[in-house]
Design a protein around this motif. Sequence first.
Motif, PDB file in Angstrom:
ATOM      1  N   ARG A  22       0.828  -1.216   0.000  1.00 30.95           N
ATOM      2  CA  ARG A  22       0.000   0.000   0.000  1.00 30.95           C
ATOM      3  C   ARG A  22       0.862   1.267   0.000  1.00 30.95           C
ATOM      4  O   ARG A  22       0.540   2.265   0.640  1.00 30.95           O
ATOM      5  CB  ARG A  22      -0.991   0.020   1.173  1.00 30.95           C
ATOM      6  N   SER A  60       0.207   4.384   2.671  1.00 36.27           N
ATOM      7  CA  SER A  60      -0.320   3.934   3.982  1.00 36.27           C
ATOM      8  C   SER A  60       0.558   4.390   5.134  1.00 36.27           C
ATOM      9  O   SER A  60       0.519   3.810   6.218  1.00 36.27           O
ATOM     10  CB  SER A  60      -0.452   2.406   3.981  1.00 36.27           C
ATOM     11  N   GLY A  61       1.369   5.428   4.902  1.00 33.99           N
ATOM     12  CA  GLY A  61       2.199   5.979   5.980  1.00 33.99           C
ATOM     13  C   GLY A  61       3.523   5.259   6.085  1.00 33.99           C
ATOM     14  O   GLY A  61       3.988   4.637   5.122  1.00 33.99           O
ATOM     15  N   GLY A  62       4.127   5.334   7.251  1.00 35.48           N
ATOM     16  CA  GLY A  62       5.422   4.687   7.456  1.00 35.48           C
ATOM     17  C   GLY A  62       5.289   3.183   7.333  1.00 35.48           C
ATOM     18  O   GLY A  62       4.241   2.611   7.670  1.00 35.48           O
ATOM     19  N   LEU A  64       5.393   0.018   8.679  1.00 39.57           N
ATOM     20  CA  LEU A  64       5.380  -0.418  10.086  1.00 39.57           C
ATOM     21  C   LEU A  64       6.257  -1.646  10.302  1.00 39.57           C
ATOM     22  O   LEU A  64       6.760  -1.853  11.410  1.00 39.57           O
ATOM     23  CB  LEU A  64       3.938  -0.688  10.525  1.00 39.57           C
ATOM     24  N   GLY A 108       0.955   8.794   7.738  1.00 44.76           N
ATOM     25  CA  GLY A 108       1.960   9.621   7.068  1.00 44.76           C
ATOM     26  C   GLY A 108       1.620   9.874   5.605  1.00 44.76           C
ATOM     27  O   GLY A 108       2.070  10.868   5.021  1.00 44.76           O
ATOM     28  N   LYS A 247      -2.417  -8.919  12.404  1.00 41.88           N
ATOM     29  CA  LYS A 247      -3.871  -9.071  12.247  1.00 41.88           C
ATOM     30  C   LYS A 247      -4.267 -10.297  11.427  1.00 41.88           C
ATOM     31  O   LYS A 247      -5.339 -10.828  11.610  1.00 41.88           O
ATOM     32  CB  LYS A 247      -4.505  -7.795  11.680  1.00 41.88           C
ATOM     33  N   LYS A 248      -3.395 -10.728  10.518  1.00 39.86           N
ATOM     34  CA  LYS A 248      -3.795 -11.854   9.656  1.00 39.86           C
ATOM     35  C   LYS A 248      -3.156 -13.166  10.086  1.00 39.86           C
ATOM     36  O   LYS A 248      -3.299 -14.163   9.421  1.00 39.86           O
ATOM     37  CB  LYS A 248      -3.426 -11.534   8.216  1.00 39.86           C
TER      38      LYS A 248
HETATM   39  C1  LIG Z   1       5.240   6.948  10.515  1.00 39.67           C
HETATM   40  C2  LIG Z   1       3.928   7.433  11.052  1.00 39.67           C
HETATM   41  C3  LIG Z   1       2.777   6.761  10.389  1.00 39.67           C
HETATM   42  O1  LIG Z   1       2.650   6.782   9.194  1.00 39.67           O
HETATM   43  S1  LIG Z   1       1.647   6.073  11.411  1.00 39.67           S
HETATM   44  C4  LIG Z   1       0.492   5.326  10.322  1.00 39.67           C
HETATM   45  C5  LIG Z   1       0.960   3.994   9.829  1.00 39.67           C
HETATM   46  N1  LIG Z   1      -0.007   3.436   8.926  1.00 39.67           N
HETATM   47  C6  LIG Z   1      -1.052   2.680   9.306  1.00 39.67           C
HETATM   48  O2  LIG Z   1      -1.311   2.421  10.457  1.00 39.67           O
HETATM   49  C7  LIG Z   1      -1.889   2.148   8.177  1.00 39.67           C
HETATM   50  C8  LIG Z   1      -1.690   0.681   8.035  1.00 39.67           C
HETATM   51  N2  LIG Z   1      -2.422   0.162   6.889  1.00 39.67           N
HETATM   52  C9  LIG Z   1      -3.768   0.045   6.856  1.00 39.67           C
HETATM   53  O3  LIG Z   1      -4.505   0.449   7.747  1.00 39.67           O
HETATM   54  C10 LIG Z   1      -4.327  -0.705   5.667  1.00 39.67           C
HETATM   55  O4  LIG Z   1      -3.301  -1.463   5.092  1.00 39.67           O
HETATM   56  C11 LIG Z   1      -4.935   0.216   4.598  1.00 39.67           C
HETATM   57  C12 LIG Z   1      -3.955   1.293   4.154  1.00 39.67           C
HETATM   58  C13 LIG Z   1      -6.221   0.846   5.149  1.00 39.67           C
HETATM   59  C14 LIG Z   1      -5.276  -0.638   3.338  1.00 39.67           C
HETATM   60  O5  LIG Z   1      -6.086  -1.724   3.722  1.00 39.67           O
HETATM   61  P1  LIG Z   1      -6.237  -2.991   2.742  1.00 39.67           P
HETATM   62  O6  LIG Z   1      -6.457  -2.500   1.365  1.00 39.67           O
HETATM   63  O7  LIG Z   1      -7.237  -3.897   3.355  1.00 39.67           O
HETATM   64  O8  LIG Z   1      -4.800  -3.664   2.720  1.00 39.67           O
HETATM   65  P2  LIG Z   1      -4.101  -4.581   3.833  1.00 39.67           P
HETATM   66  O9  LIG Z   1      -4.273  -3.995   5.178  1.00 39.67           O
HETATM   67  O10 LIG Z   1      -4.475  -5.991   3.626  1.00 39.67           O
HETATM   68  O11 LIG Z   1      -2.560  -4.360   3.408  1.00 39.67           O
HETATM   69  C15 LIG Z   1      -1.954  -5.063   2.328  1.00 39.67           C
HETATM   70  C16 LIG Z   1      -0.569  -5.480   2.769  1.00 39.67           C
HETATM   71  O12 LIG Z   1       0.200  -4.284   2.998  1.00 39.67           O
HETATM   72  C17 LIG Z   1       0.669  -4.270   4.355  1.00 39.67           C
HETATM   73  N3  LIG Z   1       0.665  -2.871   4.819  1.00 39.67           N
HETATM   74  C18 LIG Z   1      -0.285  -1.957   4.629  1.00 39.67           C
HETATM   75  N4  LIG Z   1       0.058  -0.807   5.171  1.00 39.67           N
HETATM   76  C19 LIG Z   1       1.276  -0.992   5.729  1.00 39.67           C
HETATM   77  C20 LIG Z   1       2.178  -0.161   6.454  1.00 39.67           C
HETATM   78  N5  LIG Z   1       1.903   1.122   6.694  1.00 39.67           N
HETATM   79  N6  LIG Z   1       3.326  -0.698   6.882  1.00 39.67           N
HETATM   80  C21 LIG Z   1       3.625  -1.977   6.637  1.00 39.67           C
HETATM   81  N7  LIG Z   1       2.807  -2.829   5.957  1.00 39.67           N
HETATM   82  C22 LIG Z   1       1.648  -2.318   5.508  1.00 39.67           C
HETATM   83  C23 LIG Z   1      -0.306  -5.134   5.146  1.00 39.67           C
HETATM   84  O13 LIG Z   1       0.258  -5.637   6.311  1.00 39.67           O
HETATM   85  C24 LIG Z   1      -0.590  -6.222   4.115  1.00 39.67           C
HETATM   86  O14 LIG Z   1       0.490  -7.120   4.100  1.00 39.67           O
HETATM   87  P3  LIG Z   1       0.261  -8.701   3.807  1.00 39.67           P
HETATM   88  O15 LIG Z   1      -0.205  -8.770   2.391  1.00 39.67           O
HETATM   89  O16 LIG Z   1      -0.793  -9.154   4.790  1.00 39.67           O
HETATM   90  O17 LIG Z   1       1.598  -9.302   4.048  1.00 39.67           O
END
Ligand SMILES: CCC(=O)SCCNC(=O)CCNC(=O)[C@H](O)C(C)(C)COP(=O)(O)OP(=O)(O)OC[C@H]1O[C@@H](n2cnc3c(N)ncnc32)[C@H](O)[C@@H]1OP(=O)(O)O
Length: 249
Positions: A22, A60-62, A64, A108, A247-248
């Motif tokens: 993402r 999707s930000g940093g 993680l 982010g 989560k998964k």
């Molecule tokens: C540095 C400060 C910051 O940025 S704090 C904010 C950090 N970001 C987050 O908390 C957002 C995390 N991501 C999400 O909530 C969801 O992935 C969003 C963006 C809503 C998309 O949902 P959806 O389309 O269902 O995808 P999903 O969750 O199944 O993700 C697909 C694969 O990508 C990964 N992914 C996603 N976002 C991140 C992230 N920020 N860092 C690391 N990995 C991320 C998911 O884990 C998933 O991986 P996998 O396919 O299960 O291996």
Amino acid sequence: MSYKIDLSGGILTFTIDRPHIRNAINDEVIQGLEELVAQVHNHDPQFVIITASGEQAFCSGGDLSVYQHLRTRNEAYPMLKKMGDVLYRIKTLPVPVVALVNGMAVGGGCEIATACDYRLVRSHAKCGFIQGTLAITSGWGGGTYAMETIPHAEALKMLSEARVYTAQELLENGWATKVVESEAGVEAFFQSMKKIRPEVHRAYKEIAIRKWQSSHLKDRVNEEIRLCAELWEADAHHDAVERFLNKKK
Ligand SMILES: CCC(=O)SCCNC(=O)CCNC(=O)[C@H](O)C(C)(C)COP(=O)(O)OP(=O)(O)OC[C@H]1O[C@@H](n2cnc3c(N)ncnc32)[C@H](O)[C@@H]1OP(=O)(O)O
């Protein structure tokens, strides 16, 4: 490579290229944004676009999976500061910067889009400062930029609610410049902008930059970075990140 940079028709485009995750930000993307700033100064484009690969996510930000290993405020601060500094340099580029929000922009990712001058938001995109759900604040300057961009109560609400907003909600609160259904909507935006000479766009940008300098925008961003680093080291933050990453499983 986690990003692409392309110059065409006077527009320098930066594309985050990590759709499988993402378009989360890692150190390579941060370096890429630094390269973008250098290329703007070398090539003198009319406009800059920041966008990302695929239709699912703008960013999707940093990343993680990488930044979960930063445990203390002293470990988190250099990453937050490096990204905060490059976003400030992008915000204060001498030409208009347009975020082409091709999909979800959260955490982010929402901060990156907010640092831009204009946000063209695809109608299916949802965006939000969801950092609160991870027990932190915005930490790359995006909170400060939101307060510069939309009315105070709307900005505070968007930051504090920590939820995603629909494209329509983002148009109503002023965050989205325009909601676009397709590439044609993007082209129409640039056609209209290109009717005006580049030096006019640059002059207005210079006026904006002077205002930001006189209101000590950089100091305010630095304070946001410091506050986020403080919250980063709490168990509540690390537990929330762990919940997302597991989560998964
Ligand atoms: C540095 C400060 C910051 O940025 S704090 C904010 C950090 N970001 C987050 O908390 C957002 C995390 N991501 C999400 O909530 C969801 O992935 C969003 C963006 C809503 C998309 O949902 P959806 O389309 O269902 O995808 P999903 O969750 O199944 O993700 C697909 C694969 O990508 C990964 N992914 C996603 N976002 C991140 C992230 N920020 N860092 C690391 N990995 C991320 C998911 O884990 C998933 O991986 P996998 O396919 O299960 O291996």
